[in-house]
Structures are given as structure tokens and as C-alpha cells.
Write a protein that holds these residues in place. Structure first.
Motif, PDB file in Angstrom:
ATOM      1  N   VAL A  57      27.371  59.582  33.906  1.00  0.00           N
ATOM      2  CA  VAL A  57      28.408  58.778  34.550  1.00  0.00           C
ATOM      3  C   VAL A  57      29.573  58.599  33.587  1.00  0.00           C
ATOM      4  O   VAL A  57      29.422  57.982  32.516  1.00  0.00           O
ATOM      5  CB  VAL A  57      27.885  57.391  34.979  1.00  0.00           C
ATOM      6  N   CYS A  58      30.724  59.117  33.939  1.00  0.00           N
ATOM      7  CA  CYS A  58      31.953  58.888  33.180  1.00  0.00           C
ATOM      8  C   CYS A  58      32.449  57.483  33.518  1.00  0.00           C
ATOM      9  O   CYS A  58      32.769  57.185  34.668  1.00  0.00           O
ATOM     10  CB  CYS A  58      32.998  59.933  33.558  1.00  0.00           C
ATOM     11  N   THR A  59      32.517  56.634  32.503  1.00  0.00           N
ATOM     12  CA  THR A  59      32.873  55.224  32.724  1.00  0.00           C
ATOM     13  C   THR A  59      34.186  54.923  32.017  1.00  0.00           C
ATOM     14  O   THR A  59      34.292  55.097  30.800  1.00  0.00           O
ATOM     15  CB  THR A  59      31.747  54.310  32.206  1.00  0.00           C
ATOM     16  N   ASP A  60      35.185  54.476  32.778  1.00  0.00           N
ATOM     17  CA  ASP A  60      36.529  54.333  32.228  1.00  0.00           C
ATOM     18  C   ASP A  60      37.337  53.319  33.038  1.00  0.00           C
ATOM     19  O   ASP A  60      36.787  52.613  33.886  1.00  0.00           O
ATOM     20  CB  ASP A  60      37.234  55.695  32.240  1.00  0.00           C
ATOM     21  N   LYS A  61      38.619  53.254  32.774  1.00  0.00           N
ATOM     22  CA  LYS A  61      39.585  52.523  33.612  1.00  0.00           C
ATOM     23  C   LYS A  61      40.750  53.451  33.905  1.00  0.00           C
ATOM     24  O   LYS A  61      41.914  53.155  33.614  1.00  0.00           O
ATOM     25  CB  LYS A  61      40.049  51.240  32.915  1.00  0.00           C
ATOM     26  N   SER A  62      40.417  54.602  34.489  1.00  0.00           N
ATOM     27  CA  SER A  62      41.428  55.629  34.746  1.00  0.00           C
ATOM     28  C   SER A  62      42.397  55.226  35.839  1.00  0.00           C
ATOM     29  O   SER A  62      43.450  55.864  36.009  1.00  0.00           O
ATOM     30  CB  SER A  62      40.743  56.953  35.115  1.00  0.00           C
ATOM     31  N   ASN A  63      42.062  54.180  36.587  1.00  0.00           N
ATOM     32  CA  ASN A  63      42.995  53.691  37.605  1.00  0.00           C
ATOM     33  C   ASN A  63      44.120  52.864  36.997  1.00  0.00           C
ATOM     34  O   ASN A  63      45.115  52.572  37.658  1.00  0.00           O
ATOM     35  CB  ASN A  63      42.250  52.849  38.650  1.00  0.00           C
ATOM     36  N   VAL A  64      43.980  52.493  35.716  1.00  0.00           N
ATOM     37  CA  VAL A  64      44.955  51.603  35.074  1.00  0.00           C
ATOM     38  C   VAL A  64      45.713  52.293  33.943  1.00  0.00           C
ATOM     39  O   VAL A  64      46.934  52.178  33.843  1.00  0.00           O
ATOM     40  CB  VAL A  64      44.254  50.336  34.521  1.00  0.00           C
ATOM     41  N   LEU A  65      44.981  53.027  33.077  1.00  0.00           N
ATOM     42  CA  LEU A  65      45.579  53.565  31.852  1.00  0.00           C
ATOM     43  C   LEU A  65      45.564  55.091  31.837  1.00  0.00           C
ATOM     44  O   LEU A  65      44.553  55.723  32.180  1.00  0.00           O
ATOM     45  CB  LEU A  65      44.830  53.038  30.624  1.00  0.00           C
ATOM     46  N   LYS A  66      46.677  55.666  31.392  1.00  0.00           N
ATOM     47  CA  LYS A  66      46.798  57.120  31.310  1.00  0.00           C
ATOM     48  C   LYS A  66      45.780  57.711  30.340  1.00  0.00           C
ATOM     49  O   LYS A  66      45.273  58.814  30.554  1.00  0.00           O
ATOM     50  CB  LYS A  66      48.215  57.504  30.881  1.00  0.00           C
ATOM     51  N   SER A  67      45.486  56.990  29.269  1.00  0.00           N
ATOM     52  CA  SER A  67      44.522  57.509  28.291  1.00  0.00           C
ATOM     53  C   SER A  67      43.153  57.690  28.928  1.00  0.00           C
ATOM     54  O   SER A  67      42.443  58.665  28.650  1.00  0.00           O
ATOM     55  CB  SER A  67      44.432  56.565  27.084  1.00  0.00           C
TER      56      SER A  67
END
Length: 353
Positions: free
Chosen positions: A188-198
């Protein structure tokens, strides 16, 4: 084989004593020739000027494996407010390029979970892979505080760093039996890709790497949603991969579901070197009282042996530890009254059986 042993602070020397006694038992009774070379290194020794970080790093490079006790003292801080111990902990991870932080979340036999209905590692048994060399924490040695008005830390995500941590996670998933509920092997790739470009970049690279692993299901989840999922559906998890700070937070949450930080063990590894340590802190409030739970230190020692090529002795240690807990020998945080030393002696005795 010599290994570097860092005694740390607070309860560090007490629980490290448990780990090194187990290594001695393996040396004396099982023919495992591993020699722990002890260093009295921690936040206090740094604060007192006994060691410089560059000298410690130079010494560490002589070893293939490091066994590290908890370090830190909230009273010992830099002028910027950060803890002195973090200077060394992060330097070991960054400068030695120990890019993969491996944190199993595993409900051990005889240990209670606060989650209703979960009673064994057949129900909670997954691994969080935390990228260890970049992310937001890489700003520790940089960052900026300007005129006591503005504070700035930057997150760094690179293609190289993301590719290698994603591959590490997928390779680990290949070796597992999958999620406890359905046997599905996934990452599971866990991130905040909806908020930050990084984080959008992190997810993009993860997706590219996933194409190389047809046997493993790639999954995606925002970090806040993952925090909820780990409480409601832990039996559906296999491997999680995430950025440095999210990995820190989520792994502590995971530990709480399997009995607490006293059961949280970890590895920090590169392709050629490893550092193994309990996740919890140095607990200076109970130091010297012989009541600390050494389970995470012991499991970190077992994890080190597995990584060094002795998987059979990891199983020996685990079997003895599980038996000790199952027969009711437990430290106070487990609801028992066993001292650190008594708990350790029972494990040593059970290694003979």
C-alpha cells in the motif's frame, strides 16, 4: 563477527543487557560466533563531549551490523529546541544510507491487543516500510528559524530514493504469506498526494515500480485514511510503504494495536549494512528500576540475526520469548510483575527447550 553495540540512555543499558545475554547464550550453546563490541554512546555522552558524531560514524563504518538501544533525554536539547539524541540517530540513518526502515506490526502470542476480536499474529501481522533517508525528516540538519518569527522545513522526495524503497517493499511482499485475512500479497502506497506535489511524485514513482511486480497487488491510501484502516481492518494489510515522517507516526499507531511500543522492533538497512533497534524511547523515568520490558530489544536482536543469515536462531529466540509470555512471565506493562532480569532469565532458560 563483531557487531557494534550502542548502549543508549535511560533504560537502554538494561534492555541491551538482555539482548547481549541472548547473544552470549547463542555463542556458548549454539555456536553462533557473534561478538558484541559495546560503546557507552547516547545523548548524555554527546552532551558531555565524550564523543563527536563524526567519530561515531567513522567507527560505525567498521561494522556490518549495529545493535542500538534507545537514545534520548528530553532535557538535553540543541539551541534550536530539537533533541541532541536525534543528531546522532538521524546521522546514523542518513550518513550510513540506511534507507529502509522496517517496522513489523505483529501481535505476539500471549500479548493482548486493545482491538476487540484480535488475539494472535494470525489476525495482525503486517510490515511498515518507512523511507529513511529523505522526506520531511531530512530537513533536521537544515531548516530555518528567522528572527523568532518564521520557521521553515522542506520535504525532499527523489526518484532514486522512491524507486529503491518501493522495490524494497515489493521484494519484501514477495517473501510474505500475504495479509492474514485473505493471503493477498500487496503493497500500500501511503501518502498525501491529493495535497502535496512531492507526494504525488512519490505515488507516480511507486506506480512505475509496481509494473515490475505482477505477483503483488499495488494499493493506494492517503495517510489519514490509513490511520483509520489500521484500527478497523488490520487483518487486510500486508506491506505498507510511506515517507519518513508518516512512517514514524503510523508505525507508533500500529504498535499500539499490538500491545504498545514495548513490542515494537525495527531494522534500518542498506544493501550492505544494518542497524537494529527498539522503536520506543529511553524512558528515563523508570531507568535503573529493573522493570522495563526488553521484548522490543530482544526481537530487534532476533531480527539482526535473521538479516545476518541466521534465520534459525531468530526462530529459536522467538520461540523462547513466546513461551515465556504464554506461561505468564510478564513485565508490568503486560500486566505481570516480572522484572527485566527475571523475564530475560526465563527466555534464556526456554532457549534450551
Amino acid at each position: 563477527m563483531d557487531i557494534m553495540v550502542l548502549n543508549g540512555d535511560g533504560i537502554g543499558p538494561e534492555i541491551m543487557d538482555a539482548g547481549t545475554k541472548i547473544l552470549k547464550k547463542l555463542n556458548d550453546n549454539f555456536g553462533v560466533n557473534i561478538n558484541p563490541v559495546k560503546y557507552d554512546i547516547g545523548a548524555r555522552s554527546l552532551d558531555q563531549g565524550k564523543y563527536k558524531i563524526e567519530n561515531i560514524l567513522e567507527e560505525a563504518r567498521k561494522y556490518r551490523a549495529i545493535l542500538k538501544a534507545p537514545m534520548g533525554d528530553p532535557k538535553l536539547r540543541n539551541t534550536g529546541g530539537t533533541e541532541i539524541a536525534l543528531d546522532l540517530i538521524l546521522a546514523l540513518r542518513f550518513d550510513l544510507d540506511l534507507y529502509a526502515n522496517v517496522r513489523p506490526v505483529r501481535l505476539l502470542p500471549g500479548v493482548s491487543s486493545p482491538l476487540i476480536g484480535y488475539k494472535s499474529m494470525d489476525s495482525i501481522n503486517y510490515t511498515i516500510i518507512r523511507e529513511n533517508s529523505e522526506g520531511l525528516y531530512s530537513s533536521h540538519f537544515g531548516g530555518l528559524v528567522l528572527r523568532d518569527e518564521v520557521a521553515i522545513d522542506n520535504q525532499t522526495i527523489t526518484r532514486k530514493g522512491t524507486e529503491r524503497i518501493a522495490k524494497f517493499a515489493f521484494d519484501l511482499a514477495l517473501k510474505t504469506e500475504g495479509a492474514p485475512k485473505n493471503g493477498e500479497r500487496s503493497v500500500v502506497c501511503t501518502d498525501k498526494s491529493n495535497v502535496l506535489k512531492s507526494f504525488a511524485f512519490f505515488r507516480k514513482i511507486f506506480s512505475e515500480v509496481s509494473l515490475e511486480y505482477k505477483q503483488i497487488k499495488p494499493r493506494y491510501m492517503y495517510a489519514d485514511a490509513m490511520a483509520q484502516y489500521m484500527i478497523l481492518n488490520p487483518e487486510e494489510l500486508n506491506v505498507i510503504v510511506t515517507e519518513n515522517m508518516f512512517g514514524d507516526v503510523l508505525s507508533d499507531l500500529g504498535a499500539s494495536t499490538v500491545g504498545g511500543l514495548g513490542f515494537a522492533y525495527s531494522a534500518n538497512v542498506s544493501d550492505s549494512m544494518g542497524m537494529f533497534e527498539p522503536v520506543h524511547g529511553s524512558a528515563p523515568d523508570i531507568a535503573g528500576r529493573n522493570i522495563a520490558n526488553p521484548t522490543a530489544m530482544i526481537m530487534s536482536t532476533a531480527m539482526m540475526l535473521d538479516w545476518l543469515g541466521y534465520p534459525e536462531y531468530r526462530k529459536t529466540i522467538e520461540k523462547a520469548l513466546f513461551k515465556t509470555i504464554e506461561i505468564g512471565v510478564k513485565t508490568t506493562d503486560m500486566g505481570g510483575n516480572a522484572s527485566t532480569s527475571f523475564f530475560t532469565e526465563n527466555i534464556l532458560n526456554n532457549m534450551d527447550q
